[in-house]
Design a protein around this motif. Structure first.
Motif, mmCIF file in Angstrom:
data_model
loop_
_atom_site.group_PDB
_atom_site.id
_atom_site.type_symbol
_atom_site.label_atom_id
_atom_site.label_comp_id
_atom_site.label_asym_id
_atom_site.label_seq_id
_atom_site.Cartn_x
_atom_site.Cartn_y
_atom_site.Cartn_z
ATOM 1 N N THR A 135 0.829 -1.204 0.000
ATOM 2 C CA THR A 135 0.000 0.000 0.000
ATOM 3 C C THR A 135 0.862 1.251 0.000
ATOM 4 O O THR A 135 0.557 2.226 -0.698
ATOM 5 N N VAL A 136 1.948 1.234 0.752
ATOM 6 C CA VAL A 136 2.837 2.394 0.774
ATOM 7 C C VAL A 136 3.454 2.600 -0.613
ATOM 8 O O VAL A 136 3.530 3.726 -1.110
ATOM 9 N N TRP A 137 3.886 1.507 -1.234
ATOM 10 C CA TRP A 137 4.447 1.639 -2.599
ATOM 11 C C TRP A 137 3.369 2.125 -3.575
ATOM 12 O O TRP A 137 3.627 2.977 -4.421
ATOM 13 N N GLU A 138 2.161 1.612 -3.429
ATOM 14 C CA GLU A 138 1.062 2.013 -4.306
ATOM 15 C C GLU A 138 0.795 3.510 -4.212
ATOM 16 O O GLU A 138 0.391 4.148 -5.194
ATOM 17 N N LEU A 185 7.512 3.510 -22.403
ATOM 18 C CA LEU A 185 7.292 4.768 -21.686
ATOM 19 C C LEU A 185 6.504 4.441 -20.429
ATOM 20 O O LEU A 185 5.397 3.898 -20.512
ATOM 21 N N ASP A 186 7.031 4.776 -19.256
ATOM 22 C CA ASP A 186 6.464 4.244 -18.015
ATOM 23 C C ASP A 186 6.296 5.302 -16.931
ATOM 24 O O ASP A 186 7.016 6.314 -16.886
ATOM 25 N N ASN A 187 5.370 5.019 -16.032
ATOM 26 C CA ASN A 187 5.130 5.813 -14.836
ATOM 27 C C ASN A 187 6.364 5.763 -13.932
ATOM 28 O O ASN A 187 6.991 4.716 -13.770
ATOM 29 N N LYS A 188 6.693 6.901 -13.327
ATOM 30 C CA LYS A 188 7.908 6.984 -12.516
ATOM 31 C C LYS A 188 7.807 6.212 -11.203
ATOM 32 O O LYS A 188 8.819 5.994 -10.532
ATOM 33 N N PRO A 198 16.355 -11.105 -15.944
ATOM 34 C CA PRO A 198 14.940 -10.732 -15.879
ATOM 35 C C PRO A 198 14.500 -10.467 -14.447
ATOM 36 O O PRO A 198 13.878 -11.311 -13.790
ATOM 37 N N GLY A 199 14.790 -9.280 -13.934
ATOM 38 C CA GLY A 199 14.478 -8.955 -12.544
ATOM 39 C C GLY A 199 13.027 -8.616 -12.284
ATOM 40 O O GLY A 199 12.646 -8.348 -11.135
ATOM 41 N N GLY A 200 12.188 -8.630 -13.361
ATOM 42 C CA GLY A 200 10.782 -8.307 -13.180
ATOM 43 C C GLY A 200 10.581 -6.845 -12.817
ATOM 44 O O GLY A 200 11.462 -6.000 -13.025
ATOM 45 N N TYR A 201 9.413 -6.536 -12.224
ATOM 46 C CA TYR A 201 9.131 -5.148 -11.846
ATOM 47 C C TYR A 201 8.087 -5.109 -10.740
ATOM 48 O O TYR A 201 7.407 -6.090 -10.441
ATOM 49 N N ARG A 202 7.969 -3.940 -10.111
ATOM 50 C CA ARG A 202 6.922 -3.684 -9.120
ATOM 51 C C ARG A 202 6.005 -2.612 -9.677
ATOM 52 O O ARG A 202 6.463 -1.539 -10.059
ATOM 53 N N ARG A 203 4.727 -2.906 -9.714
ATOM 54 C CA ARG A 203 3.789 -1.990 -10.333
ATOM 55 C C ARG A 203 3.394 -0.884 -9.361
ATOM 56 O O ARG A 203 3.244 -1.119 -8.152
ATOM 57 N N CYS A 204 3.162 0.294 -9.905
ATOM 58 C CA CYS A 204 2.906 1.447 -9.057
ATOM 59 C C CYS A 204 1.458 1.522 -8.583
ATOM 60 O O CYS A 204 1.186 2.136 -7.536
ATOM 61 N N ASN A 205 0.519 0.933 -9.309
ATOM 62 C CA ASN A 205 -0.885 1.120 -8.927
ATOM 63 C C ASN A 205 -1.422 0.060 -7.967
ATOM 64 O O ASN A 205 -2.569 0.143 -7.521
#
Length: 441
Positions: free
Chosen positions: A267-270, A427-430, A377-384
């Protein structure tokens, strides 16, 4: 049928002809202007046409020299008059010297010597200046400036280099695709690290070759490893003119020792904003053990940039960000330089990915890692939602470059997929969490 009658009147011979053409003797040789062709660095061909051959022609040919009006007392070719016939006669003049002006003309010797039209031949090679050298590890860029083509058009230009002085085109050289005067630049490849080389520009016309002034340079020595503020050590790899980390970054502090906020709660990351100030990092699935050592950390763009850093698309970017001293976060232009060097984005991914399926999901399409980049392939963490995705499937890497079209602000990144050989431009969200690879200044 013509009939001729001869009468003698007071000792004078009178000729009559019953034909329609006047009878006359050709006493002088008639010739056309001379022309020159087939010019090389030490020879040329001069041609003159004989229209009528005079009855008393003794000799003929061409004379030449560095004096403005050459005569038969200078260098000359000699032909016997009895061999003369109508039509062009051509002769090769040899033994000429480059960067010298010669004068040539035909001559015909009978009771006196007659000279033809004067031809000026300038055997001038090009004038070229060696440009400055930009030095890298196993490559360099250098070119030249052709300030004068000389007597004739440039047929080739480029640079030559060697570990010995006075390099020539008989050794290592590269040809520029252009011709004519002006500046040009060549990429010199296949060099050795920490080695002294000599380089000269060159230009060629039909007269010969000219070399520019000699310059000397010593290639750089690439560090085989780099250590971050936390003491983590990363291997490096030279790709073209660039020196990259060949492992994903996992540092937890900036180069000045300031800590980067570790955020594990979804939630904090979101709730992180799409901005230049919410810096944060994490490990995939919040696993700080073996996976962190293998795949590195995931950073928001603000963290990768170093909190409040300004977007850059220069080469180099000039943005140190989260990278160690003497290293920086690559700009979009620098990522493009890498993929272009590897043959374009459609094939560069395969050349960058680690081979096999120890870390990449099958089929890991096209992976050869011939570049040595060893992408993981480190994957990613989504912002939303703060969740983690695509470990083993995608390697996604930040750049230092914003994209501000369409009324918003997002950031350029690069994606390497498990099932293609390409490198995607995204192109991605910061607020996303992506991997970081640093590039040497």
């Amino acid at each position: 049928m013509k009939k001729f009658y001869i009468l003698s009147v007071a000792g004078i011979l009178i000729f009559f002809s019953t034909g329609c053409k006047k009878f006359e003797l050709v006493t002088k040789t008639v010739y056309s202007p001379s022309e020159i062709s087939n010019i090389t660095y030490n020879s040329a061909t001069i041609s003159t046409g004989i229209i009528e051959v005079g009855e008393n022609l003794k000799s003929y040919g061409h004379c030449y020299g560095t004096e403005s009006l050459p005569t038969v007392s200078n260098s000359k070719t000699i032909n016997t008059g009895s061999n003369a016939k109508k039509g062009d006669f051509s002769e090769e003049i040899t033994g000429l010297n480059p960067n010298t002006t010669y004068y040539l003309r035909a001559y015909f010797e009978a009771d006196s010597i007659k000279y033809g039209n004067l031809i000026t031949l300038e055997l001038v090679t090009p004038t070229v200046i060696t440009d400055n050298v930009n030095i890298y590890y196993i490559t360099a860029t250098c070119g030249g400036n052709v300030t004068d083509e000389g007597s004739f058009a440039i047929t080739e230009r480029g640079v030559c280099w060697s570990t010995n002085q006075n390099p020539t085109t008989q050794g290592n050289h590269i040809t520029d695709v252009g011709t004519g005067t002006g500046l040009y630049t060549n990429n010199i490849i296949g060099l050795s690290q920490n080695t002294t080389y000599y380089v000269r520009a060159y230009a060629i016309n039909s007269v010969g070759i000219s070399y520019g002034d000699e310059k000397t340079f010593t290639t750089l020595t690439a560090p085989s490893t780099v250590t971050d503020y936390d003491g983590n050590t990363y291997n490096t790899v030279i790709i073209g003119n660039q020196l990259w980390m060949k492992e994903n970054l996992k540092v937890t502090r900036y180069h000045d020792g300031t800590g980067i906020p570790l955020i594990e709660d979804n939630t904090v990351w979101e709730n992180l904003d799409d901005n230049n100030t919410d810096d944060a990092y994490c490990y995939y699935n919040n696993n700080s053990g073996g996976e962190a050592d293998t795949y590195g950390a995931l950073y928001t763009w603000a963290a990768a940039m170093g909190d409040n850093a300004v977007s850059s698309n220069t080469n180099p970017s000039g943005v140190q960000g989260v990278c160690p001293d003497d290293w920086h976060l690559p700009s979009d232009a620098e990522w493009t330089e890498l993929t272009d060097y590897l043959g374009g984005s459609s094939v560069a991914g395969g050349k960058m990915k680690e081979t096999g399926t120890d870390h990449w999901d099958s089929p890991n399409t096209g992976a050869t890692n011939e570049s040595g980049f060893t992408a993981l392939p480190g994957g990613y963490r989504r912002c939303n939602d703060g969740n983690f995705y695509s470990l083993g499937i995608h390697g996604i890497f930040w750049s230092a470059t914003e994209y501000t079209e369409f009324g918003g602000t997002c950031t350029h990144s690069r994606i390497l997929p498990y099932n293609h050989s390409n490198v995607s431009h995204s192109l991605d969200n910061k607020g996303y969490g992506f991997s970081v690879r640093c590039l040497r200044d």
